[in-house]
Each structure stands twice: as C-alpha cells, then as structure tokens.
Design a protein around this motif. Sequence first.
Motif, mmCIF file in Angstrom:
data_model
loop_
_atom_site.group_PDB
_atom_site.id
_atom_site.type_symbol
_atom_site.label_atom_id
_atom_site.label_comp_id
_atom_site.label_asym_id
_atom_site.label_seq_id
_atom_site.Cartn_x
_atom_site.Cartn_y
_atom_site.Cartn_z
ATOM 1 N N GLU A 1 53.461 15.201 3.395
ATOM 2 C CA GLU A 1 52.710 16.440 3.693
ATOM 3 C C GLU A 1 53.485 17.665 3.239
ATOM 4 O O GLU A 1 52.943 18.580 2.601
ATOM 5 N N GLN A 2 54.783 17.649 3.592
ATOM 6 C CA GLN A 2 55.592 18.826 3.252
ATOM 7 C C GLN A 2 55.705 18.998 1.751
ATOM 8 O O GLN A 2 55.693 20.117 1.242
ATOM 9 N N ARG A 3 55.790 17.883 1.052
ATOM 10 C CA ARG A 3 55.877 18.009 -0.408
ATOM 11 C C ARG A 3 54.592 18.586 -0.959
ATOM 12 O O ARG A 3 54.605 19.432 -1.860
ATOM 13 N N LYS A 4 53.474 18.145 -0.384
ATOM 14 C CA LYS A 4 52.193 18.673 -0.861
ATOM 15 C C LYS A 4 52.092 20.166 -0.601
ATOM 16 O O LYS A 4 51.581 20.910 -1.432
ATOM 17 N N ASN A 5 52.612 20.585 0.571
ATOM 18 C CA ASN A 5 52.515 22.009 0.887
ATOM 19 C C ASN A 5 53.626 22.818 0.265
ATOM 20 O O ASN A 5 53.645 24.035 0.412
ATOM 21 N N GLY A 6 54.569 22.139 -0.365
ATOM 22 C CA GLY A 6 55.680 22.877 -0.951
ATOM 23 C C GLY A 6 56.729 23.297 0.043
ATOM 24 O O GLY A 6 57.554 24.162 -0.250
ATOM 25 N N THR A 7 56.724 22.687 1.236
ATOM 26 C CA THR A 7 57.704 23.092 2.253
ATOM 27 C C THR A 7 58.756 22.005 2.502
ATOM 28 O O THR A 7 59.423 22.013 3.521
ATOM 29 N N PHE A 8 58.922 21.094 1.574
ATOM 30 C CA PHE A 8 59.883 20.011 1.811
ATOM 31 C C PHE A 8 61.314 20.534 1.749
ATOM 32 O O PHE A 8 61.707 21.150 0.758
ATOM 33 N N PRO A 9 62.093 20.316 2.808
ATOM 34 C CA PRO A 9 63.435 20.901 2.880
ATOM 35 C C PRO A 9 64.496 20.055 2.207
ATOM 36 O O PRO A 9 65.476 19.674 2.797
ATOM 37 N N GLY A 10 64.311 19.763 0.961
ATOM 38 C CA GLY A 10 65.315 18.937 0.316
ATOM 39 C C GLY A 10 65.327 19.184 -1.174
ATOM 40 O O GLY A 10 64.364 19.692 -1.738
ATOM 41 N N PRO A 11 66.389 18.817 -1.857
ATOM 42 C CA PRO A 11 66.522 19.084 -3.293
ATOM 43 C C PRO A 11 65.754 18.060 -4.125
ATOM 44 O O PRO A 11 66.322 17.089 -4.605
#
Lengths: 260, 77
Positions: B66-76
Amino acid sequence: MIVLEWLFLTIAACDAAEPWQLGFQDAATPMMQGIIDLHHDIFFFLILILVFVLRILVRALWHFHYQKNPIPQRIVHGTTIEILRTIFPSIIPMFIAIPSFALLYSMDEVVVDPAITIKAIGHQWYRTYEYSDYNSSDEQSLTFDSYTIPEDDLELGQSRLLEVDNRVVVPAKTHLRIIVTSADVPHSWAVPSSGVKCDAVPGRLNQISISVQREGVYYGQCSEICGTNHAFTSIVVEAVPRKDYGSRVSNQLIPQTGEA
Amino acid sequence: MAGEIALKTAPADFRFPTTNQTRHCFTRYIEFHRCLAAKGESNECERFAKYYRSLCPGEWVERWNEQRKNGTFPGPL
C-alpha cells in the motif's frame, strides 16, 4: 498380557502441564534437553550448599542454645576462615557458569539453515500461523487462526484451556525457524517441552530455531499478559513424520470444516 | 499439491545473526524491489520474493505494498 504390558509399561511422554506438576515436561528438542541438563548441574551445587548451610545453622542453634550455653563467644576475626569462605563460594559459580554459558551461546548459534519458516502471530486473543514458504505471490500463503477450544465444546479426554481448533503442524527432526510477532499487544509464544518461550512484540520479528526430535503433540500457553483472555490463548504444536508433513499441509490448504 | 513439498526457506543470513529479524525481513523486501527496478520481472528476483514472503507477516507485506502504491514507503527502494 500384551494389553497389560502396553497399558502399564509404555512410557507416555509428558508434553502438557500436569496437575501438581513439580518438574519439567519431557524434552522434545535438544535445546530443552540442554536446559534440563543445566538444571541438573546447578541442582547438584544447590544441594551441596543447602545441606552445608542447614548443617551449620542447625548446629549453631543446637550447641549455642541460651540455656545450655549462656555466655556467647566473642570471636570476631579469623583470617583463615574468612579467606576460605570467600574463595570457595566464588569457585562454585565458576563451575555453574561453564555449562550455563555453553548452553546460552549454543542456543543462539544457527549452524544449519532452517528448512521451514513458520510465523506465529499473536492477536487478542488467538494465534495466527502463516506458512509462506510455498507462495508464488503475495497472496497465497497458508494462514490459519488457532483458537482455544472453549470448555463447553471440549470432547472427553481433551485438556481444558489447552486444546485448540487448528494445531501448528511441523515435521519432526527438521530445523525450523519460528518467527514470533504480534499484531496488537505483546504476547509470548511458549511451548515448555520444546524449551521455547519467545516474546511476541508488535513491530518486531523474533526468531527461534528449534528441531523437534520426536513426533507428538506439545502444548503451551501465552506467557505475556495481553488482556482479558490471556489465560485462554494456548498453543498446540503437532510434530508429524517428515514424509507426512506434505500431505498434512496440503490438506490444510483446502479449507476444512470439522476437525483439524 | 499433496505429496512431496520441497522444504526450503529463507536461509540464515549472517548480516542478521541475532534474534531480532525485523531488519532481515525489511531488507529482503527492499532487495526484491530494487532487483525489480534494476532488472525488471526476471527469475533472479523471484528468489528475493520467496525470502521476504517466508519471513515477513502477510499484514506487513500488504501494508508496505500500500505504502509503495501511495509513494509513502519509508525505505530506499
């Protein structure tokens, strides 16, 4: 005759808590056997010290009773005995430390890659187990919930507050990695006969490596207070022969109604 | 699906020798997605995918997706 033999001479392993139990449950993993052996080592020194101290105490009470011996002695120094009673008790912990540290560090050592990873996720107030080694996508892991069977639904012979509807099936004599975590509050995944007690902390994955050495059913209970039904979340691990493991797991992949 | 299942899982990673495997799971997830970004949908990346699926709880993976889809993934990534 054979029936009598079978009834009375087979040794049933104790893998669940027994009423008024004093000792350990029977070991099912090398780790637990190591813990039991360490306990025996320490207990030896414990008894030595206990007997010695009790003897001194009883002897002092007996011989220096105020009626028999109204004038107490006034010895305050004694270099030799002071040296002895400092050196000797510091040697005993060294003897205890050797097997203790050996066990501690060998428990952490992972020498063989595990064959299976099982995730045990604690919830309020049930467990979820995920076997995800076989997925080909993010969706399909074998996941099931494990609820303790309420007292009213127990069948004859089942243990109260210990039985669950879906057991964790593992292959015996296989290196397992169990990842313990929680989805809400801290829990703890404990199976005494396997020598496992691992806290399930939300946001953290704790890994334990075990290898269950014999087939059987092993019971454990939640070991970290997690709310009202903390006493009603139990754990049951069923170790099956390695060749049966495949069919057991694939049976669970098909949703089942009825018994686990 | 009945019968033999190959017993294989994410190997013990010497970068994460301790009990806490949170970083191990996170790192495998990131490695998979960086592999995808570098090489596209190839079979080599599938190895990393198996590793993170073995280690990470399904909920974590869903949340990160989900976070990757929203662009909020906290990782490199």
